[in-house]
Design a protein around this motif. Structure first.
Motif, PDB file in Angstrom:
ATOM      1  N   HIS A 202       0.817  -1.212   0.000  1.00 47.79           N
ATOM      2  CA  HIS A 202       0.000   0.000   0.000  1.00 47.79           C
ATOM      3  C   HIS A 202       0.852   1.263   0.000  1.00 47.79           C
ATOM      4  CE1 HIS A 202      -3.350  -2.712   0.766  1.00 47.79           C
ATOM      5  NE2 HIS A 202      -4.177  -1.695   0.627  1.00 47.79           N
ATOM      6  N   ILE A 203       1.985   1.232   0.692  1.00 54.19           N
ATOM      7  CA  ILE A 203       2.899   2.369   0.657  1.00 54.19           C
ATOM      8  C   ILE A 203       3.416   2.578  -0.766  1.00 54.19           C
ATOM      9  CG2 ILE A 203       5.215   3.126   1.315  1.00 54.19           C
ATOM     10  CD1 ILE A 203       3.319   3.720   3.520  1.00 54.19           C
ATOM     11  N   ARG A 204       3.757   1.497  -1.453  1.00 54.31           N
ATOM     12  CA  ARG A 204       4.247   1.601  -2.831  1.00 54.31           C
ATOM     13  C   ARG A 204       3.188   2.216  -3.740  1.00 54.31           C
ATOM     14  NH1 ARG A 204       5.723  -3.363  -3.589  1.00 54.31           N
ATOM     15  NH2 ARG A 204       3.996  -4.112  -4.868  1.00 54.31           N
ATOM     16  N   HIS A 205       1.940   1.778  -3.601  1.00 54.89           N
ATOM     17  CA  HIS A 205       0.863   2.351  -4.424  1.00 54.89           C
ATOM     18  C   HIS A 205       0.649   3.831  -4.090  1.00 54.89           C
ATOM     19  CE1 HIS A 205      -1.036  -1.911  -5.008  1.00 54.89           C
ATOM     20  NE2 HIS A 205       0.070  -1.735  -5.719  1.00 54.89           N
ATOM     21  N   LEU A 206       0.715   4.153  -2.810  1.00 59.12           N
ATOM     22  CA  LEU A 206       0.531   5.536  -2.379  1.00 59.12           C
ATOM     23  C   LEU A 206       1.630   6.426  -2.938  1.00 59.12           C
ATOM     24  CD1 LEU A 206      -1.261   7.379  -0.699  1.00 59.12           C
ATOM     25  CD2 LEU A 206      -0.027   6.621   1.355  1.00 59.12           C
ATOM     26  N   ARG A 207       2.862   5.968  -2.874  1.00 56.44           N
ATOM     27  CA  ARG A 207       3.977   6.736  -3.439  1.00 56.44           C
ATOM     28  C   ARG A 207       3.797   6.957  -4.939  1.00 56.44           C
ATOM     29  NH1 ARG A 207       8.650   3.445  -0.131  1.00 56.44           N
ATOM     30  NH2 ARG A 207       9.080   5.028   1.473  1.00 56.44           N
ATOM     31  N   ALA A 208       3.325   5.936  -5.642  1.00 60.37           N
ATOM     32  CA  ALA A 208       3.137   6.057  -7.085  1.00 60.37           C
ATOM     33  C   ALA A 208       2.083   7.109  -7.415  1.00 60.37           C
ATOM     34  CB  ALA A 208       2.743   4.700  -7.676  1.00 60.37           C
ATOM     35  N   LYS A 209       1.015   7.165  -6.650  1.00 56.03           N
ATOM     36  CA  LYS A 209      -0.043   8.145  -6.909  1.00 56.03           C
ATOM     37  C   LYS A 209       0.431   9.560  -6.599  1.00 56.03           C
ATOM     38  CE  LYS A 209      -3.830   4.866  -6.347  1.00 56.03           C
ATOM     39  NZ  LYS A 209      -5.067   4.465  -5.607  1.00 56.03           N
ATOM     40  N   LEU A 210       1.274   9.700  -5.574  1.00 59.90           N
ATOM     41  CA  LEU A 210       1.835  11.013  -5.266  1.00 59.90           C
ATOM     42  C   LEU A 210       2.827  11.438  -6.351  1.00 59.90           C
ATOM     43  CD1 LEU A 210       2.433  10.494  -1.432  1.00 59.90           C
ATOM     44  CD2 LEU A 210       0.734  12.005  -2.450  1.00 59.90           C
ATOM     45  N   ALA A 211       3.647  10.490  -6.800  1.00 56.98           N
ATOM     46  CA  ALA A 211       4.646  10.799  -7.831  1.00 56.98           C
ATOM     47  C   ALA A 211       3.997  11.142  -9.169  1.00 56.98           C
ATOM     48  CB  ALA A 211       5.600   9.624  -7.999  1.00 56.98           C
ATOM     49  N   ALA A 212       2.803  10.603  -9.434  1.00 49.71           N
ATOM     50  CA  ALA A 212       2.111  10.915 -10.682  1.00 49.71           C
ATOM     51  C   ALA A 212       1.750  12.392 -10.762  1.00 49.71           C
ATOM     52  CB  ALA A 212       0.855  10.050 -10.814  1.00 49.71           C
ATOM     53  N   VAL A 213       1.601  13.046  -9.589  1.00 49.20           N
ATOM     54  CA  VAL A 213       1.281  14.477  -9.556  1.00 49.20           C
ATOM     55  C   VAL A 213       2.553  15.307  -9.367  1.00 49.20           C
ATOM     56  CG1 VAL A 213       0.000  16.289  -8.330  1.00 49.20           C
ATOM     57  CG2 VAL A 213      -1.016  14.018  -8.646  1.00 49.20           C
ATOM     58  N   ASP A 214       3.464  14.836  -8.523  1.00 50.17           N
ATOM     59  CA  ASP A 214       4.704  15.564  -8.226  1.00 50.17           C
ATOM     60  C   ASP A 214       5.828  14.552  -8.050  1.00 50.17           C
ATOM     61  OD1 ASP A 214       6.811  17.047  -7.283  1.00 50.17           O
ATOM     62  OD2 ASP A 214       5.645  18.177  -5.823  1.00 50.17           O
ATOM     63  N   SER A 215       6.625  14.390  -9.118  1.00 44.80           N
ATOM     64  CA  SER A 215       7.725  13.425  -9.070  1.00 44.80           C
ATOM     65  C   SER A 215       9.017  14.039  -8.555  1.00 44.80           C
ATOM     66  CB  SER A 215       7.963  12.830 -10.464  1.00 44.80           C
ATOM     67  OG  SER A 215       8.284  13.866 -11.390  1.00 44.80           O
ATOM     68  N   ASP A 216       9.020  15.328  -8.261  1.00 43.46           N
ATOM     69  CA  ASP A 216      10.233  16.011  -7.799  1.00 43.46           C
ATOM     70  C   ASP A 216      10.438  15.913  -6.295  1.00 43.46           C
ATOM     71  OD1 ASP A 216      10.885  16.846 -10.387  1.00 43.46           O
ATOM     72  OD2 ASP A 216       9.629  18.641 -10.213  1.00 43.46           O
ATOM     73  N   GLN A 217       9.384  15.606  -5.561  1.00 43.55           N
ATOM     74  CA  GLN A 217       9.490  15.533  -4.112  1.00 43.55           C
ATOM     75  C   GLN A 217       9.271  14.107  -3.613  1.00 43.55           C
ATOM     76  OE1 GLN A 217       7.914  18.903  -1.668  1.00 43.55           O
ATOM     77  NE2 GLN A 217       6.575  19.234  -3.426  1.00 43.55           N
ATOM     78  N   VAL A 218       9.956  13.781  -2.524  1.00 40.57           N
ATOM     79  CA  VAL A 218       9.731  12.515  -1.813  1.00 40.57           C
ATOM     80  C   VAL A 218       8.838  12.836  -0.625  1.00 40.57           C
ATOM     81  CG1 VAL A 218      10.771  10.654  -0.482  1.00 40.57           C
ATOM     82  CG2 VAL A 218      11.925  11.535  -2.529  1.00 40.57           C
ATOM     83  N   PHE A 219       7.668  12.239  -0.578  1.00 42.87           N
ATOM     84  CA  PHE A 219       6.726  12.539   0.494  1.00 42.87           C
ATOM     85  C   PHE A 219       6.768  11.517   1.624  1.00 42.87           C
ATOM     86  CE2 PHE A 219       5.021  14.888  -3.098  1.00 42.87           C
ATOM     87  CZ  PHE A 219       4.682  16.110  -2.513  1.00 42.87           C
ATOM     88  N   ILE A 220       7.045  10.261   1.298  1.00 40.68           N
ATOM     89  CA  ILE A 220       7.042   9.207   2.320  1.00 40.68           C
ATOM     90  C   ILE A 220       8.411   8.558   2.370  1.00 40.68           C
ATOM     91  CG2 ILE A 220       5.989   7.051   3.092  1.00 40.68           C
ATOM     92  CD1 ILE A 220       3.471   7.834   1.540  1.00 40.68           C
ATOM     93  N   GLU A 221       9.067   8.664   3.524  1.00 42.64           N
ATOM     94  CA  GLU A 221      10.383   8.054   3.720  1.00 42.64           C
ATOM     95  C   GLU A 221      10.248   6.720   4.457  1.00 42.64           C
ATOM     96  OE1 GLU A 221      12.832  10.778   5.855  1.00 42.64           O
ATOM     97  OE2 GLU A 221      13.221  12.037   4.096  1.00 42.64           O
ATOM     98  N   THR A 222      11.100   5.768   4.091  1.00 41.56           N
ATOM     99  CA  THR A 222      11.181   4.497   4.814  1.00 41.56           C
ATOM    100  C   THR A 222      12.200   4.632   5.925  1.00 41.56           C
ATOM    101  OG1 THR A 222      10.634   3.214   2.830  1.00 41.56           O
ATOM    102  CG2 THR A 222      11.714   2.041   4.650  1.00 41.56           C
ATOM    103  N   MET A 223      11.798   4.284   7.146  1.00 40.34           N
ATOM    104  CA  MET A 223      12.707   4.259   8.290  1.00 40.34           C
ATOM    105  C   MET A 223      12.998   2.785   8.569  1.00 40.34           C
ATOM    106  SD  MET A 223      12.870   7.489   8.808  1.00 40.34           S
ATOM    107  CE  MET A 223      13.717   7.590  10.384  1.00 40.34           C
ATOM    108  N   TRP A 224      14.129   2.304   8.083  1.00 38.90           N
ATOM    109  CA  TRP A 224      14.431   0.886   8.143  1.00 38.90           C
ATOM    110  C   TRP A 224      14.415   0.363   9.581  1.00 38.90           C
ATOM    111  CZ3 TRP A 224      13.722  -1.315   3.775  1.00 38.90           C
ATOM    112  CH2 TRP A 224      13.994  -0.633   2.591  1.00 38.90           C
ATOM    113  N   GLY A 225      13.688  -0.730   9.779  1.00 34.98           N
ATOM    114  CA  GLY A 225      13.571  -1.325  11.092  1.00 34.98           C
ATOM    115  C   GLY A 225      12.544  -0.649  11.995  1.00 34.98           C
ATOM    116  N   VAL A 226      11.925   0.420  11.491  1.00 39.01           N
ATOM    117  CA  VAL A 226      10.944   1.167  12.282  1.00 39.01           C
ATOM    118  C   VAL A 226       9.607   1.229  11.569  1.00 39.01           C
ATOM    119  CG1 VAL A 226      10.382   3.366  13.387  1.00 39.01           C
ATOM    120  CG2 VAL A 226      12.759   2.556  13.350  1.00 39.01           C
TER     121      VAL A 226
END
Length: 232
Positions: A202-226
């Protein structure tokens, strides 16, 4: 709220007092898990899902002040100190560390239950108020009341789970949200080993929908192990 069982984490190196607190809470209809030192208390909190934490202060190794600080950096869950330290300076330090209340030992069981329920009510009211308030960050807007999400004014076609996930991340205001917390908050089910994959998809799908509108910004970061967080 009393119709839903609340789960409480009790951390105290005095086994007799810890079990007394747990039995008192269970008798009042709550669930209680006991740990007898700060490190195991932190591990239980990190791996579990609790509505409130009752902490002693004077414990070997990781003391209650530091454990409370760790919890507060990771979560807004209510914390009550239960300590024999009754100096005003100790109470002030406890509250400044992030605790919601401070109870001095020896304690009256009915008073402890009343204070726990009071903290739980305040936390519930705060969640309800926060859940209805519009959320915004760098052109990303989420309105929980209308269940509409927009990026730079463009409506996002999100599934209900994607919307709830985005609202949880925005509502955390930059705090990392654990995978377990995301799953149980969105799916309303107990977290299982396979649940992490559902969150990741679901995070991957959410990122794709955000990137479809604005691919220049990263909105969701992965915090490894958290887990995940909204990028600053």
């Amino acid at each position: 709220m009393e119709d839903v069982r609340q789960d409480i984490l009790v951390v105290d190196d005095d086994a007799a007092i810890a079990e007394l607190v747990a039995d008192t809470l269970r008798h009042a209809g709550m669930g209680a898990l006991v740990r007898f030192d700060g490190e195991s208390g932190w591990e239980a909190f990190r791996d579990g899902s609790f509505d409130l934490v009752v902490l002693d202060i004077m414990m070997p190794g990781l003391d209650g002040f530091e454990l409370c600080a760790r919890i507060r950096r990771a979560s807004r869950v209510p914390v009550i100190f239960l300590s024999a330290k009754d100096e005003e300076s100790d109470k002030v330090l406890g509250l400044m560390t992030g605790a919601d209340d401070y109870v001095v030992k020896p304690f009256m069981p009915r008073e402890l239950v009343a204070r726990v329920r009071s903290c739980l009510r305040r936390a519930s009211y705060a969640r309800e108020e926060a859940a209805s308030a519009p959320l915004a960050c760098r052109g990303l807007e989420v309105d929980p009341r209308t269940r509409v999400a927009r990026l730079h004014g463009i409506a996002l076609a999100l599934t209900p789970k994607e919307f709830d996930m985005l609202a949880m991340l925005l509502g955390a205001q930059g705090r990392p949200v654990g995978t377990r917390e995301l799953y149980e908050g969105v799916w309303r089910e107990d977290f299982l080993p396979a649940s992490a994959n559902s969150v990741m998809v679901h995070i991957r799908h959410l990122r794709a929908k955000l990137a479809a509108v604005d691919s220049d910004q990263v909105f969701i970061e992965t915090m490894w192990g958290v887990g995940y967080k909204i990028a600053p």
